[in-house]
Design a protein around this motif. Structure first.
Motif, PDB file in Angstrom:
ATOM      1  N   ALA A  37      -1.872  -1.405   5.105  1.00 43.23           N
ATOM      2  CA  ALA A  37      -0.551  -2.043   5.223  1.00 43.23           C
ATOM      3  C   ALA A  37      -0.632  -3.509   4.813  1.00 43.23           C
ATOM      4  N   HIS A  38      -1.692  -4.196   5.217  1.00 44.14           N
ATOM      5  CA  HIS A  38      -1.853  -5.593   4.806  1.00 44.14           C
ATOM      6  C   HIS A  38      -2.031  -5.688   3.299  1.00 44.14           C
ATOM      7  N   ASP A  44       2.299  -6.889  -2.952  1.00 42.80           N
ATOM      8  CA  ASP A  44       3.698  -7.299  -3.093  1.00 42.80           C
ATOM      9  C   ASP A  44       3.794  -8.808  -3.291  1.00 42.80           C
ATOM     10  N   PHE A  45       3.025  -9.572  -2.545  1.00 43.01           N
ATOM     11  CA  PHE A  45       3.004 -11.035  -2.685  1.00 43.01           C
ATOM     12  C   PHE A  45       2.546 -11.428  -4.089  1.00 43.01           C
ATOM     13  N   LEU A  46       1.471 -10.812  -4.556  1.00 42.63           N
ATOM     14  CA  LEU A  46       0.946 -11.156  -5.877  1.00 42.63           C
ATOM     15  C   LEU A  46       1.945 -10.820  -6.976  1.00 42.63           C
ATOM     16  N   LYS A  47       2.586  -9.656  -6.849  1.00 44.61           N
ATOM     17  CA  LYS A  47       3.581  -9.252  -7.853  1.00 44.61           C
ATOM     18  C   LYS A  47       4.853 -10.092  -7.755  1.00 44.61           C
ATOM     19  N   ALA A  96      -3.641  -2.703  -7.358  1.00 42.68           N
ATOM     20  CA  ALA A  96      -2.627  -1.741  -6.891  1.00 42.68           C
ATOM     21  C   ALA A  96      -3.097  -0.312  -7.098  1.00 42.68           C
ATOM     22  N   ASP A  97      -3.746  -0.045  -8.240  1.00 43.70           N
ATOM     23  CA  ASP A  97      -4.256   1.300  -8.516  1.00 43.70           C
ATOM     24  C   ASP A  97      -5.354   1.679  -7.519  1.00 43.70           C
ATOM     25  N   ALA A  98      -6.264   0.742  -7.236  1.00 43.44           N
ATOM     26  CA  ALA A  98      -7.343   1.011  -6.271  1.00 43.44           C
ATOM     27  C   ALA A  98      -6.762   1.269  -4.882  1.00 43.44           C
ATOM     28  N   LEU A  99      -5.725   0.520  -4.536  1.00 40.65           N
ATOM     29  CA  LEU A  99      -5.075   0.720  -3.241  1.00 40.65           C
ATOM     30  C   LEU A  99      -4.457   2.112  -3.160  1.00 40.65           C
ATOM     31  N   GLU A 100      -3.803   2.548  -4.228  1.00 37.55           N
ATOM     32  CA  GLU A 100      -3.221   3.890  -4.247  1.00 37.55           C
ATOM     33  C   GLU A 100      -4.305   4.957  -4.122  1.00 37.55           C
ATOM     34  N   ASP A 101      -5.430   4.744  -4.804  1.00 38.45           N
ATOM     35  CA  ASP A 101      -6.561   5.683  -4.688  1.00 38.45           C
ATOM     36  C   ASP A 101      -7.073   5.736  -3.255  1.00 38.45           C
ATOM     37  N   LEU A 102      -7.164   4.590  -2.622  1.00 38.16           N
ATOM     38  CA  LEU A 102      -7.625   4.520  -1.238  1.00 38.16           C
ATOM     39  C   LEU A 102      -6.664   5.280  -0.324  1.00 38.16           C
ATOM     40  N   LYS A 103      -5.375   5.066  -0.535  1.00 37.62           N
ATOM     41  CA  LYS A 103      -4.366   5.757   0.272  1.00 37.62           C
ATOM     42  C   LYS A 103      -4.421   7.268   0.063  1.00 37.62           C
ATOM     43  N   ALA A 104      -4.874   7.690  -1.120  1.00 36.02           N
ATOM     44  CA  ALA A 104      -4.981   9.123  -1.434  1.00 36.02           C
ATOM     45  C   ALA A 104      -6.269   9.730  -0.876  1.00 36.02           C
ATOM     46  N   GLY A 105      -7.066   8.905  -0.191  1.00 40.69           N
ATOM     47  CA  GLY A 105      -8.254   9.431   0.461  1.00 40.69           C
ATOM     48  C   GLY A 105      -9.571   9.140  -0.234  1.00 40.69           C
ATOM     49  N   ILE A 163      13.529 -12.872  -7.283  1.00 36.34           N
ATOM     50  CA  ILE A 163      12.974 -12.288  -6.053  1.00 36.34           C
ATOM     51  C   ILE A 163      13.997 -12.171  -4.931  1.00 36.34           C
ATOM     52  N   GLY A 164      15.113 -12.861  -5.053  1.00 33.75           N
ATOM     53  CA  GLY A 164      16.178 -12.734  -4.067  1.00 33.75           C
ATOM     54  C   GLY A 164      16.174 -13.840  -3.025  1.00 33.75           C
ATOM     55  N   ALA A 165      17.338 -14.098  -2.501  1.00 35.20           N
ATOM     56  CA  ALA A 165      17.499 -15.133  -1.480  1.00 35.20           C
ATOM     57  C   ALA A 165      16.698 -14.764  -0.235  1.00 35.20           C
ATOM     58  N   GLY A 166      15.997 -15.736   0.310  1.00 34.25           N
ATOM     59  CA  GLY A 166      15.243 -15.542   1.539  1.00 34.25           C
ATOM     60  C   GLY A 166      13.864 -14.935   1.358  1.00 34.25           C
ATOM     61  N   LYS A 167      13.564 -14.413   0.187  1.00 39.69           N
ATOM     62  CA  LYS A 167      12.274 -13.751  -0.047  1.00 39.69           C
ATOM     63  C   LYS A 167      11.126 -14.762  -0.044  1.00 39.69           C
TER      64      LYS A 167
END
Length: 183
Positions: A37-38, A44-47, A96-105, A163-167
């Motif tokens: 989650a972190h 998201d912050f980097l992007k 991001a790809d490595a994170l998705e792989d990690l989430k996939a197990g 990025i939008g107001a308040g982001k």
């Protein structure tokens, strides 16, 4: 506020995130499971903040102004910065790809997170130093107070559009939360 000062201030937030990423990488190398989650929020912050907002301000507004004032893109400092922005995006994608792989197990994906983080951290630290100590100093010499003010106002509009107001404030809250958790 000078437009270049706003960018330098944003660099401080990015540098804090780089420290957090390093600390997490050390923990991963020591066998700790990354907090998915972190890491989703870090990506998201980097992007959103580092790339869309910060690099967007540079690429869409500041760099074209500098070129108008004779600071070259091709073969010059602006071109170097643009090339490094592209390289940073490649690292973010790998992360991001490595994170998705990690989430996939895939437990081996944590290694990819560490590698992509290390590359990104090194690239961005050097990049920020060049911008702060070379490019922004050049900008401060060629842009007068009125131009700096106009660029600053354009930055504010871009931030809301991209990025939008308040982001921006949400990203600073995230930095504080992760700083408290890891540093």
């Amino acid at each position: 506020m000078k437009a270049t000062q706003q960018l330098k201030d944003e660099h401080e937030g990015i540098k804090l995130m780089l420290k957090i990423m390093e600390k997490i990488s050390i923990a991963i190398e020591q066998g700790k499971e990354p907090n998915v989650a972190h890491y989703e929020r870090i990506v998201d912050f980097l992007k959103g903040f580092a790339d869309k907002c910060h690099h967007g301000k540079e690429e869409d507004i500041l760099f074209p102004e500098l070129e108008k004032h004779g600071i070259p893109n091709e073969g010059g400092p602006v071109g170097v910065m643009l090339s490094e922005h592209r390289k940073g995006r490649e690292y973010i994608k790998a992360l991001a790809d490595a994170l998705e792989d990690l989430k996939a197990g895939n437990k081996n994906a944590a290694k990819g997170i560490v590698e992509a983080s290390a590359g990104y951290v090194q690239l961005l630290r050097n990049h920020i130093e060049k911008e702060n100590n070379v490019l922004f100093m050049m900008a401060d010499k060629v842009l007068d107070e009125k131009e700096q003010s106009e660029i600053y106002e354009a930055f504010e509009r871009l931030e809301i559009e991209k990025i939008g107001a308040g982001k921006h404030e949400e990203y600073h809250k995230l930095l504080k939360e992760l700083k408290d958790a890891y540093l």
